[in-house]
Scaffold this motif. Structure first.
Motif, PDB file in Angstrom:
ATOM      1  N   VAL A 162       0.859  -1.182   0.000  1.00  0.00           N
ATOM      2  CA  VAL A 162       0.000   0.000   0.000  1.00  0.00           C
ATOM      3  C   VAL A 162       0.892   1.227   0.000  1.00  0.00           C
ATOM      4  CG1 VAL A 162      -1.919  -1.148   1.175  1.00  0.00           C
ATOM      5  CG2 VAL A 162      -0.190   0.036   2.536  1.00  0.00           C
ATOM      6  N   ARG A 163       0.330   2.356  -0.475  1.00  0.00           N
ATOM      7  CA  ARG A 163       1.134   3.568  -0.653  1.00  0.00           C
ATOM      8  C   ARG A 163       0.734   4.697   0.292  1.00  0.00           C
ATOM      9  NH1 ARG A 163       0.264   0.761  -5.142  1.00  0.00           N
ATOM     10  NH2 ARG A 163       1.859   0.599  -6.777  1.00  0.00           N
ATOM     11  N   ARG A 164      -0.283   4.484   1.114  1.00  0.00           N
ATOM     12  CA  ARG A 164      -0.775   5.529   2.012  1.00  0.00           C
ATOM     13  C   ARG A 164      -0.859   4.997   3.439  1.00  0.00           C
ATOM     14  NH1 ARG A 164      -3.702   9.815  -0.088  1.00  0.00           N
ATOM     15  NH2 ARG A 164      -5.014   9.771   1.787  1.00  0.00           N
ATOM     16  N   GLY A 165      -0.690   5.913   4.392  1.00  0.00           N
ATOM     17  CA  GLY A 165      -0.775   5.511   5.784  1.00  0.00           C
ATOM     18  C   GLY A 165      -2.153   5.035   6.187  1.00  0.00           C
ATOM     19  N   ASP A 166      -3.210   5.713   5.696  1.00  0.00           N
ATOM     20  CA  ASP A 166      -4.565   5.282   6.053  1.00  0.00           C
ATOM     21  C   ASP A 166      -4.882   3.921   5.440  1.00  0.00           C
ATOM     22  OD1 ASP A 166      -4.472   6.429   3.559  1.00  0.00           O
ATOM     23  OD2 ASP A 166      -6.192   7.737   3.827  1.00  0.00           O
ATOM     24  N   SER A 167      -4.339   3.640   4.256  1.00  0.00           N
ATOM     25  CA  SER A 167      -4.525   2.316   3.648  1.00  0.00           C
ATOM     26  C   SER A 167      -3.817   1.244   4.468  1.00  0.00           C
ATOM     27  CB  SER A 167      -3.989   2.312   2.216  1.00  0.00           C
ATOM     28  OG  SER A 167      -4.670   3.248   1.413  1.00  0.00           O
ATOM     29  N   ALA A 168      -2.680   1.599   5.049  1.00  0.00           N
ATOM     30  CA  ALA A 168      -1.959   0.660   5.907  1.00  0.00           C
ATOM     31  C   ALA A 168      -2.794   0.302   7.130  1.00  0.00           C
ATOM     32  CB  ALA A 168      -0.622   1.256   6.341  1.00  0.00           C
ATOM     33  N   VAL A 177       5.930  -5.794   9.154  1.00  0.00           N
ATOM     34  CA  VAL A 177       5.499  -4.588   8.447  1.00  0.00           C
ATOM     35  C   VAL A 177       6.731  -3.760   8.104  1.00  0.00           C
ATOM     36  CG1 VAL A 177       4.121  -2.470   8.543  1.00  0.00           C
ATOM     37  CG2 VAL A 177       3.297  -4.543   9.679  1.00  0.00           C
ATOM     38  N   LEU A 178       6.861  -3.392   6.838  1.00  0.00           N
ATOM     39  CA  LEU A 178       7.906  -2.467   6.387  1.00  0.00           C
ATOM     40  C   LEU A 178       7.232  -1.123   6.185  1.00  0.00           C
ATOM     41  CD1 LEU A 178       9.650  -4.765   3.760  1.00  0.00           C
ATOM     42  CD2 LEU A 178      10.171  -4.520   6.194  1.00  0.00           C
ATOM     43  N   LEU A 179       7.599  -0.141   6.981  1.00  0.00           N
ATOM     44  CA  LEU A 179       6.823   1.091   7.075  1.00  0.00           C
ATOM     45  C   LEU A 179       7.673   2.326   6.808  1.00  0.00           C
ATOM     46  CD1 LEU A 179       4.095   2.424   7.942  1.00  0.00           C
ATOM     47  CD2 LEU A 179       4.934   2.327  10.307  1.00  0.00           C
ATOM     48  N   ASP A 180       7.338   3.048   5.741  1.00  0.00           N
ATOM     49  CA  ASP A 180       7.969   4.343   5.466  1.00  0.00           C
ATOM     50  C   ASP A 180       7.404   5.370   6.448  1.00  0.00           C
ATOM     51  OD1 ASP A 180       9.395   6.375   4.311  1.00  0.00           O
ATOM     52  OD2 ASP A 180       8.141   6.528   2.529  1.00  0.00           O
ATOM     53  N   ARG A 181       8.212   6.338   6.841  1.00  0.00           N
ATOM     54  CA  ARG A 181       7.722   7.349   7.795  1.00  0.00           C
ATOM     55  C   ARG A 181       6.990   8.484   7.104  1.00  0.00           C
ATOM     56  NH1 ARG A 181      12.039   8.849  12.406  1.00  0.00           N
ATOM     57  NH2 ARG A 181      10.112   9.617  13.376  1.00  0.00           N
ATOM     58  N   GLY A 182       7.466   8.869   5.913  1.00  0.00           N
ATOM     59  CA  GLY A 182       6.847   9.989   5.205  1.00  0.00           C
ATOM     60  C   GLY A 182       5.823   9.491   4.207  1.00  0.00           C
ATOM     61  N   LEU A 183       4.562   9.434   4.613  1.00  0.00           N
ATOM     62  CA  LEU A 183       3.509   8.865   3.777  1.00  0.00           C
ATOM     63  C   LEU A 183       2.367   9.858   3.588  1.00  0.00           C
ATOM     64  CD1 LEU A 183       3.228   5.374   5.499  1.00  0.00           C
ATOM     65  CD2 LEU A 183       4.088   5.766   3.184  1.00  0.00           C
ATOM     66  N   PRO A 184       1.665   9.787   2.459  1.00  0.00           N
ATOM     67  CA  PRO A 184       0.440  10.586   2.306  1.00  0.00           C
ATOM     68  C   PRO A 184      -0.700   9.956   3.100  1.00  0.00           C
ATOM     69  CG  PRO A 184       0.804   9.230   0.362  1.00  0.00           C
ATOM     70  CD  PRO A 184       2.017   9.049   1.235  1.00  0.00           C
ATOM     71  N   GLY A 185      -1.674  10.778   3.426  1.00  0.00           N
ATOM     72  CA  GLY A 185      -2.847  10.274   4.133  1.00  0.00           C
ATOM     73  C   GLY A 185      -2.669  10.221   5.632  1.00  0.00           C
ATOM     74  N   LEU A 186      -1.611   9.575   6.082  1.00  0.00           N
ATOM     75  CA  LEU A 186      -1.308   9.432   7.504  1.00  0.00           C
ATOM     76  C   LEU A 186       0.164   9.075   7.591  1.00  0.00           C
ATOM     77  CD1 LEU A 186      -3.015   9.447  10.190  1.00  0.00           C
ATOM     78  CD2 LEU A 186      -3.014   6.955  10.048  1.00  0.00           C
TER      79      LEU A 186
END
Length: 220
Positions: free
Chosen positions: A30-36, A48-57
């Motif tokens: 997924v490409r957005r924090g809210d989608s995550a 979970v591999l999680l980018d810190r700078g995401l759109p949405g959240l």
């Protein structure tokens, strides 16, 4: 294992996705924090591999909410923020590890294995039933103490059955442990894996429950 990749950079996301699938993992991207957040509520993940700078959240918000809800899934932050203060902040938020971009894919795989091992060490690594044993850390299987070699997909099917060893595992639950979003599921794939496991652990080791799924034989 099933991995959630949360990354908004298309090129990097495609590279990581291809690499992890070659490594035998089921990956949802997924490409957005809210989608995550939605994915984490709907599915079980091993890492979970999680980018810190995401759109949405932001990734920080996703991680904070995850830990506040009591979810202990291993989380590796993958980010361009490389200052010491950034790393300390990410770890204090509840991340299990912190990987700064750019990174080598071999190192990413090693970090995933290490994070999952640490998570597994907090619980019992061994799943056992009716003479079958499976070590979630080493991924070694045995039957009455004799080692049994498994392919990656066979391991995941057996793991799903052992996790629910006192109940029925549906075809959908097995498929979820094997395939990420967008991966094509062959019509008879599950039957092939079940057949292979029966050859290795005994023809009566896995019982077909017509119309429902599969279960392990009774533990006499």
């Amino acid at each position: 294992m099933r991995i959630l990749l949360v990354e908004d950079d298309t090129s990097l996301g495609e590279t990581i996705l291809a690499w992890l699938r070659l490594d035998g993992h089921a990956v949802d991207w997924v490409r957005r924090g809210d989608s995550a957040q939605t994915a984490l509520l709907a599915h079980h993940y091993d890492c979970v591999l999680l980018d810190r700078g995401l759109p949405g959240l932001s990734g920080d918000a996703v991680l904070g909410a995850l830990r506040a809800a009591g979810n202990t899934v291993p989380v590796i932050l993958i980010t361009a923020f490389n200052a010491l203060a950034d790393r300390v902040e990410g770890l204090d938020l509840g991340a299990d590890d912190y990987l700064v971009k750019p990174f080598e894919l071999e190192e990413l795989s090693a970090r995933i294995r290490a994070a999952v091992r640490r998570g597994a060490s907090q619980a019992s690594n061994a799943l056992t039933h009716a003479g079958i044993a499976l070590d979630a850390e080493s991924r070694q299987a045995s039957l009455h103490g004799r080692q049994v070699a498994l392919t990656s997909r066979e391991y995941h099917v057996l793991h799903a059955l052992l996790l629910r060893r006192n109940g029925i595992v549906t075809r959908a639950q097995i498929e979820e442990s094997l395939y990420g979003w967008g991966e094509e599921v062959e019509s008879n794939a599950i039957e092939v894996y079940i057949h292979n496991l029966r050859k290795k652990f005994g023809s009566d080791s896995i019982v077909t429950v017509r119309g429902l799924g599969y279960r392990l034989r009774d533990d006499a």
